[in-house]
Design an enzyme around this catalytic site. Sequence first.
Site, PDB file in Angstrom:
ATOM      1  N   CYS A  85       0.847  -1.200   0.000  1.00 25.90           N
ATOM      2  CA  CYS A  85       0.000   0.000   0.000  1.00 25.90           C
ATOM      3  C   CYS A  85       0.887   1.256   0.000  1.00 25.90           C
ATOM      4  O   CYS A  85       1.586   1.506  -0.967  1.00 25.90           O
ATOM      5  CB  CYS A  85      -0.982  -0.026   1.168  1.00 25.90           C
ATOM      6  SG  CYS A  85      -2.344   1.157   0.978  1.00 25.90           S
ATOM      7  N   HIS A 177      -3.730  -5.218   0.459  1.00 28.23           N
ATOM      8  CA  HIS A 177      -3.226  -5.684   1.763  1.00 28.23           C
ATOM      9  C   HIS A 177      -3.218  -7.213   1.838  1.00 28.23           C
ATOM     10  O   HIS A 177      -4.243  -7.828   2.116  1.00 28.23           O
ATOM     11  CB  HIS A 177      -4.084  -5.107   2.891  1.00 28.23           C
ATOM     12  CG  HIS A 177      -3.860  -3.644   3.090  1.00 28.23           C
ATOM     13  ND1 HIS A 177      -2.852  -3.149   3.889  1.00 28.23           N
ATOM     14  CD2 HIS A 177      -4.491  -2.562   2.556  1.00 28.23           C
ATOM     15  CE1 HIS A 177      -2.886  -1.820   3.855  1.00 28.23           C
ATOM     16  NE2 HIS A 177      -3.862  -1.440   3.051  1.00 28.23           N
ATOM     17  N   GLU A 179      -1.999  -8.988   4.125  1.00 23.99           N
ATOM     18  CA  GLU A 179      -2.041  -9.460   5.512  1.00 23.99           C
ATOM     19  C   GLU A 179      -3.458  -9.696   6.030  1.00 23.99           C
ATOM     20  O   GLU A 179      -3.644 -10.373   7.050  1.00 23.99           O
ATOM     21  CB  GLU A 179      -1.297  -8.475   6.427  1.00 23.99           C
ATOM     22  CG  GLU A 179      -1.959  -7.126   6.626  1.00 23.99           C
ATOM     23  CD  GLU A 179      -1.645  -6.099   5.540  1.00 23.99           C
ATOM     24  OE1 GLU A 179      -1.839  -4.900   5.801  1.00 23.99           O
ATOM     25  OE2 GLU A 179      -1.219  -6.493   4.434  1.00 23.99           O
ATOM     26  N   SER A 231      -1.478 -13.727  38.265  1.00 26.71           N
ATOM     27  CA  SER A 231      -2.846 -13.206  38.363  1.00 26.71           C
ATOM     28  C   SER A 231      -3.894 -14.239  37.991  1.00 26.71           C
ATOM     29  O   SER A 231      -5.064 -14.079  38.289  1.00 26.71           O
ATOM     30  CB  SER A 231      -3.000 -11.998  37.430  1.00 26.71           C
ATOM     31  OG  SER A 231      -2.930 -12.429  36.074  1.00 26.71           O
ATOM     32  N   GLY A 232      -3.475 -15.303  37.298  1.00 31.86           N
ATOM     33  CA  GLY A 232      -4.447 -16.241  36.755  1.00 31.86           C
ATOM     34  C   GLY A 232      -4.788 -15.927  35.309  1.00 31.86           C
ATOM     35  O   GLY A 232      -5.454 -16.698  34.634  1.00 31.86           O
ATOM     36  N   GLY A 233      -4.322 -14.757  34.814  1.00 30.12           N
ATOM     37  CA  GLY A 233      -4.524 -14.406  33.409  1.00 30.12           C
ATOM     38  C   GLY A 233      -3.583 -15.191  32.511  1.00 30.12           C
ATOM     39  O   GLY A 233      -2.664 -15.867  32.986  1.00 30.12           O
ATOM     40  N   VAL A 234      -3.801 -15.093  31.207  1.00 33.46           N
ATOM     41  CA  VAL A 234      -3.038 -15.898  30.245  1.00 33.46           C
ATOM     42  C   VAL A 234      -1.538 -15.588  30.316  1.00 33.46           C
ATOM     43  O   VAL A 234      -0.708 -16.494  30.426  1.00 33.46           O
ATOM     44  CB  VAL A 234      -3.553 -15.661  28.806  1.00 33.46           C
ATOM     45  CG1 VAL A 234      -2.702 -16.432  27.800  1.00 33.46           C
ATOM     46  CG2 VAL A 234      -5.006 -16.073  28.686  1.00 33.46           C
ATOM     47  N   ASP A 235      -1.176 -14.301  30.266  1.00 28.75           N
ATOM     48  CA  ASP A 235       0.241 -13.933  30.176  1.00 28.75           C
ATOM     49  C   ASP A 235       1.032 -14.393  31.396  1.00 28.75           C
ATOM     50  O   ASP A 235       2.076 -15.038  31.264  1.00 28.75           O
ATOM     51  CB  ASP A 235       0.388 -12.421  29.981  1.00 28.75           C
ATOM     52  CG  ASP A 235      -0.282 -11.926  28.709  1.00 28.75           C
ATOM     53  OD1 ASP A 235      -0.453 -12.742  27.783  1.00 28.75           O
ATOM     54  OD2 ASP A 235      -0.644 -10.741  28.635  1.00 28.75           O
ATOM     55  N   SER A 236       0.542 -14.069  32.597  1.00 26.72           N
ATOM     56  CA  SER A 236       1.309 -14.452  33.794  1.00 26.72           C
ATOM     57  C   SER A 236       1.310 -15.966  33.983  1.00 26.72           C
ATOM     58  O   SER A 236       2.277 -16.534  34.489  1.00 26.72           O
ATOM     59  CB  SER A 236       0.778 -13.743  35.043  1.00 26.72           C
ATOM     60  OG  SER A 236      -0.483 -14.220  35.425  1.00 26.72           O
ATOM     61  N   SER A 237       0.241 -16.641  33.550  1.00 27.23           N
ATOM     62  CA  SER A 237       0.194 -18.107  33.664  1.00 27.23           C
ATOM     63  C   SER A 237       1.242 -18.761  32.769  1.00 27.23           C
ATOM     64  O   SER A 237       1.919 -19.711  33.172  1.00 27.23           O
ATOM     65  CB  SER A 237      -1.205 -18.625  33.294  1.00 27.23           C
ATOM     66  OG  SER A 237      -2.170 -18.155  34.210  1.00 27.23           O
TER      67      SER A 237
END
Length: 521
Positions: A85, A177, A179, A231-237
């Site tokens: 583009c 595009h 992508e 925290s129990g969230g995805v990232d910290s788990s």
Amino acid sequence: MTNIHNDKILILDFGAQYTQLIARRIRELGVYCEIWAWDHNPAEIAGFGAKGIILSGGPESTTLPGAPAAPQEVFDSGLPIFGICYGMQTLAAQLGGATEAADQREFGHAEVNVINPDALFKGLSDHGGEPKLNVWMSHGDHVSVAPPGFTITATTDRIPVAAMANEEKRWYGVQFHPEVTHTLQGQALLRRFVVDVCGCQTLWTAANIIDDQITRVREQVGDDEVILGLSGGVDSSVVAALLHKAIGEKLTCVFVDTGLLRWQEGDQVMAMFAEHMGVKVVRVNAADRYFAALEGVSDPEAKRKIIGNLFVEIFDEESNKLKNAKWLAQGTIYPDVIESAGSKTGKAHVIKSHHNVGGLPEHMKLGLVEPLRELFKDEVRRLGVELGLPRTMVYRHPFPGPGLGVRILGEVKREYAELLAKADAIFIDELRKADLYDKTSQAFAVFLPVKSVGVVGDARAYEWVIALRAVETIDFMTAHWAHLPYEFLGTVSNRIINELRGVSRVVYDISGKPPATIEWE
């Protein structure tokens, strides 16, 4: 061990909304890439060691003075270049071609006619062998004259140059595009550039990333101990699972149970990490402190600050008990890194530290361990599955940092939090049973601090209202409310009212974003 960062692509960002999507598509091909600003230090661009460079789209116009342009070092590098583009427009403008403003913007589906198939287009078709492709356009300007040495490879009914190539130099440009999924052969085009033209090996896989990070973490921390706020969230788990695999007993996780988490989440976190995986987890039951601190506070921003500051205070107290902890692990991911960067243009995306815990005390003096800082969210989820975390945990809907504190409108009380957590659990349980959970991007319940008249038995009762919210979105920047079946909503409403004492009315939020935000506070 093979260096999975050796074969890499550099994306120079001209401010397009789709730039991160380009990077995610390349990562999906199994190739590492980074996003840098178009005005990044040219010497660093030259020294990055990329096997190819992609010039992204952007909102500017090459027909205006002072338009963003690729550094000369890009062309002097001898590397393959792919302009998308605006990236193709600046390629044309800088190399002796011409661009012009169109009478009207072209936005949406378009059909491209391939007239001179090059290394990217050869053999591709969306029309049974005919050299035509269905693509997605989003532009105002277009290339009117290809630069010297370039062949026009594709056109449309509206623009003379939909794609161009200088095969000798391995420089390519497309006006559409590749992508976005609306361009049906987009991923095939990107693969041909990244793998075939640039010669990148596809080493960027979940298993290889885990091995690479384990090696890096061990080199970084040595025999020191590491502390992580779980925290129990995805990232910290995923960080917890990855670090446990890398350094075992040297990791201590601090799990602060605020009383504002999902129903029984504290017990689930302990069961998963402490009991099942053998991770060292310190559970701090801090609900009393949170409810005391939030008493009488109804302003959403004030609530967020109190919840965040109290977390830092408790985390600090616990870390002081761990005398040998020298490192703090965080679940920083690549979009955090990109957003925290800044430059003279406001478009730079240089990798630098980003504190997603926010406001940790200066005196902690801990080094940072951020094993996910190169990864997009979808890659983090794939790592989680590879590390053996349950899919239901890894693919859970987003949950706000302040938890139920911002899903209880107004003042936060323990009784409200308990009611809301149970109502939310019923909603999620029914979504899973009806096979609707993965079809919504985010779903949750909200506690409204208003009493509505109801009939319980033969008596009138004034009881609380629960609102249900479910949305469908690709990027969470905009969202549509989810059109859940009436029968399903009826089932959820009946369960909430019958099972929870104190709720007499359930409503469904049918607001899009914009104008509404996804969360209520």
